[in-house]
Design a protein around this motif. Structure first.
Motif, PDB file in Angstrom:
ATOM      1  N   MET A  38     -10.658  84.934  56.639  1.00 59.68           N
ATOM      2  CA  MET A  38     -11.681  85.664  55.903  1.00 59.68           C
ATOM      3  C   MET A  38     -11.202  86.087  54.513  1.00 59.68           C
ATOM      4  N   PHE A  39      -9.934  85.814  54.203  1.00 57.90           N
ATOM      5  CA  PHE A  39      -9.336  86.228  52.936  1.00 57.90           C
ATOM      6  C   PHE A  39      -8.966  85.022  52.084  1.00 57.90           C
ATOM      7  N   VAL A  40      -8.949  85.221  50.761  1.00 61.78           N
ATOM      8  CA  VAL A  40      -8.333  84.228  49.883  1.00 61.78           C
ATOM      9  C   VAL A  40      -6.845  84.218  50.215  1.00 61.78           C
ATOM     10  N   PRO A  41      -6.122  83.127  49.943  1.00 60.41           N
ATOM     11  CA  PRO A  41      -4.710  83.050  50.335  1.00 60.41           C
ATOM     12  C   PRO A  41      -3.831  84.187  49.799  1.00 60.41           C
ATOM     13  N   GLU A  42      -4.168  84.713  48.643  1.00 57.90           N
ATOM     14  CA  GLU A  42      -3.381  85.813  48.062  1.00 57.90           C
ATOM     15  C   GLU A  42      -4.035  87.181  48.298  1.00 57.90           C
ATOM     16  N   GLY A  43      -4.959  87.248  49.249  1.00 58.51           N
ATOM     17  CA  GLY A  43      -5.675  88.485  49.533  1.00 58.51           C
ATOM     18  C   GLY A  43      -4.779  89.579  50.092  1.00 58.51           C
ATOM     19  N   THR A  44      -5.147  90.820  49.828  1.00 57.21           N
ATOM     20  CA  THR A  44      -4.369  91.980  50.256  1.00 57.21           C
ATOM     21  C   THR A  44      -5.221  92.920  51.097  1.00 57.21           C
ATOM     22  N   PHE A  45      -4.533  93.759  51.869  1.00 59.67           N
ATOM     23  CA  PHE A  45      -5.189  94.787  52.681  1.00 59.67           C
ATOM     24  C   PHE A  45      -4.327  96.036  52.598  1.00 59.67           C
ATOM     25  N   GLU A  46      -4.957  97.155  52.287  1.00 62.70           N
ATOM     26  CA  GLU A  46      -4.217  98.411  52.146  1.00 62.70           C
ATOM     27  C   GLU A  46      -4.943  99.518  52.903  1.00 62.70           C
ATOM     28  N   VAL A  47      -4.169 100.364  53.572  1.00 60.50           N
ATOM     29  CA  VAL A  47      -4.707 101.538  54.249  1.00 60.50           C
ATOM     30  C   VAL A  47      -4.146 102.765  53.541  1.00 60.50           C
ATOM     31  N   ARG A  48      -5.045 103.671  53.212  1.00 55.88           N
ATOM     32  CA  ARG A  48      -4.672 104.903  52.515  1.00 55.88           C
ATOM     33  C   ARG A  48      -5.133 106.109  53.324  1.00 55.88           C
ATOM     34  N   SER A  49      -4.546 107.258  53.021  1.00 50.09           N
ATOM     35  CA  SER A  49      -5.032 108.548  53.503  1.00 50.09           C
ATOM     36  C   SER A  49      -5.537 109.303  52.287  1.00 50.09           C
ATOM     37  N   GLY A  50      -6.684 109.941  52.420  1.00 58.11           N
ATOM     38  CA  GLY A  50      -7.220 110.685  51.290  1.00 58.11           C
ATOM     39  C   GLY A  50      -8.453 111.470  51.672  1.00 58.11           C
ATOM     40  N   LYS A  54     -11.923 113.216  46.471  1.00 56.06           N
ATOM     41  CA  LYS A  54     -10.802 113.359  45.551  1.00 56.06           C
ATOM     42  C   LYS A  54     -10.174 112.004  45.265  1.00 56.06           C
ATOM     43  N   ALA A  55      -9.637 111.859  44.064  1.00 50.97           N
ATOM     44  CA  ALA A  55      -9.029 110.578  43.659  1.00 50.97           C
ATOM     45  C   ALA A  55      -7.625 110.397  44.229  1.00 50.97           C
ATOM     46  N   GLU A  56      -6.966 111.463  44.632  1.00 49.99           N
ATOM     47  CA  GLU A  56      -5.600 111.363  45.138  1.00 49.99           C
ATOM     48  C   GLU A  56      -5.586 110.728  46.529  1.00 49.99           C
ATOM     49  N   TYR A  57      -4.542 109.942  46.774  1.00 53.87           N
ATOM     50  CA  TYR A  57      -4.393 109.311  48.073  1.00 53.87           C
ATOM     51  C   TYR A  57      -2.923 108.984  48.301  1.00 53.87           C
ATOM     52  N   GLU A  58      -2.610 108.668  49.543  1.00 57.14           N
ATOM     53  CA  GLU A  58      -1.273 108.230  49.931  1.00 57.14           C
ATOM     54  C   GLU A  58      -1.408 106.876  50.621  1.00 57.14           C
ATOM     55  N   VAL A  59      -0.600 105.898  50.210  1.00 52.60           N
ATOM     56  CA  VAL A  59      -0.632 104.590  50.847  1.00 52.60           C
ATOM     57  C   VAL A  59       0.085 104.680  52.185  1.00 52.60           C
ATOM     58  N   ARG A  60      -0.608 104.311  53.240  1.00 51.39           N
ATOM     59  CA  ARG A  60      -0.031 104.323  54.593  1.00 51.39           C
ATOM     60  C   ARG A  60       0.584 102.980  54.947  1.00 51.39           C
ATOM     61  N   SER A  61      -0.089 101.906  54.543  1.00 50.04           N
ATOM     62  CA  SER A  61       0.432 100.557  54.793  1.00 50.04           C
ATOM     63  C   SER A  61      -0.242  99.602  53.824  1.00 50.04           C
ATOM     64  N   ARG A  62       0.458  98.503  53.544  1.00 53.15           N
ATOM     65  CA  ARG A  62      -0.082  97.485  52.645  1.00 53.15           C
ATOM     66  C   ARG A  62       0.425  96.119  53.103  1.00 53.15           C
ATOM     67  N   TYR A  63      -0.491  95.154  53.147  1.00 53.48           N
ATOM     68  CA  TYR A  63      -0.174  93.789  53.544  1.00 53.48           C
ATOM     69  C   TYR A  63      -0.487  92.890  52.349  1.00 53.48           C
ATOM     70  N   GLU A  64       0.536  92.213  51.846  1.00 47.20           N
ATOM     71  CA  GLU A  64       0.417  91.434  50.614  1.00 47.20           C
ATOM     72  C   GLU A  64      -0.194  90.064  50.805  1.00 47.20           C
ATOM     73  N   THR A  65      -0.347  89.621  52.057  1.00 51.47           N
ATOM     74  CA  THR A  65      -0.961  88.323  52.349  1.00 51.47           C
ATOM     75  C   THR A  65      -1.804  88.454  53.614  1.00 51.47           C
ATOM     76  N   PRO A  66      -2.768  87.569  53.779  1.00 50.69           N
ATOM     77  CA  PRO A  66      -3.525  87.572  55.030  1.00 50.69           C
ATOM     78  C   PRO A  66      -2.623  87.319  56.240  1.00 50.69           C
ATOM     79  N   GLU A  67      -1.593  86.495  56.073  1.00 50.77           N
ATOM     80  CA  GLU A  67      -0.684  86.208  57.184  1.00 50.77           C
ATOM     81  C   GLU A  67       0.058  87.473  57.634  1.00 50.77           C
ATOM     82  N   ALA A  68       0.441  88.301  56.675  1.00 49.93           N
ATOM     83  CA  ALA A  68       1.126  89.555  57.018  1.00 49.93           C
ATOM     84  C   ALA A  68       0.183  90.489  57.780  1.00 49.93           C
TER      85      ALA A  68
END
Length: 142
Positions: A38-50, A54-68
């Motif tokens: 469902m993603f382009v090959p270089e697609g990313t997915f990030e989960v934040r808390s916030g 408010k604009a402030e957030y904390e990155v909880r996890s990030r996946y730099e590729t669909p495979e990850a």
């Protein structure tokens, strides 16, 4: 706006909505192996808390590729997982690119917990098919 342009926009919005809901269905059915396509090959997915206001957030996890992302989800397969309920999906199309915003409420199957938050998605149309280029999910507290 020409008829062709309006039709293309409507078809794009429908295809993007189908993609968003197909992702939610794959998660709900515990079928993470379907997510990568469902993603382009270089697609990313990030989960934040916030906070929702408010604009402030904390990155909880990030996946730099669909495979990850798929590798992470497959590692969780069979365990408690969200049952996503998507609300208020708003899609903006600009040629072969688009963005969307939606809310997700999800009971966590196998537990008495629930998660609530907001998606900010980006999409690209490649070879006539709409795909995620980035998904950001912000989990709201509480």
């Amino acid at each position: 706006m020409s008829t062709e342009t309006r039709l293309d926009r409507l078809e794009a919005q429908a295809a993007i909505a189908d993609l968003v809901h197909a992702y939610a269905r794959a998660v709900r059915r515990d079928e993470p192996e379907k997510v990568g396509a469902m993603f382009v090959p270089e697609g990313t997915f990030e989960v934040r808390s916030g906070q929702p206001d408010k604009a402030e957030y904390e990155v909880r996890s990030r996946y730099e590729t669909p495979e990850a992302l798929v590798a992470f989800l497959v590692g969780q397969k069979g365990g408690p997982h969200p049952v996503p309920l998507i609300h208020n999906l708003m899609i903006e199309v600009d040629g072969d690119r688009a963005t969307a915003n939606s809310m997700m409420a999800a009971p966590i199957w196998g537990t008495d917990k629930e998660v609530f938050g907001e998606y900010h998605d980006s999409f690209e149309r490649r070879d006539g098919r709409w795909l995620f280029s980035a998904r950001i999910y912000t989990v709201f507290p509480g």
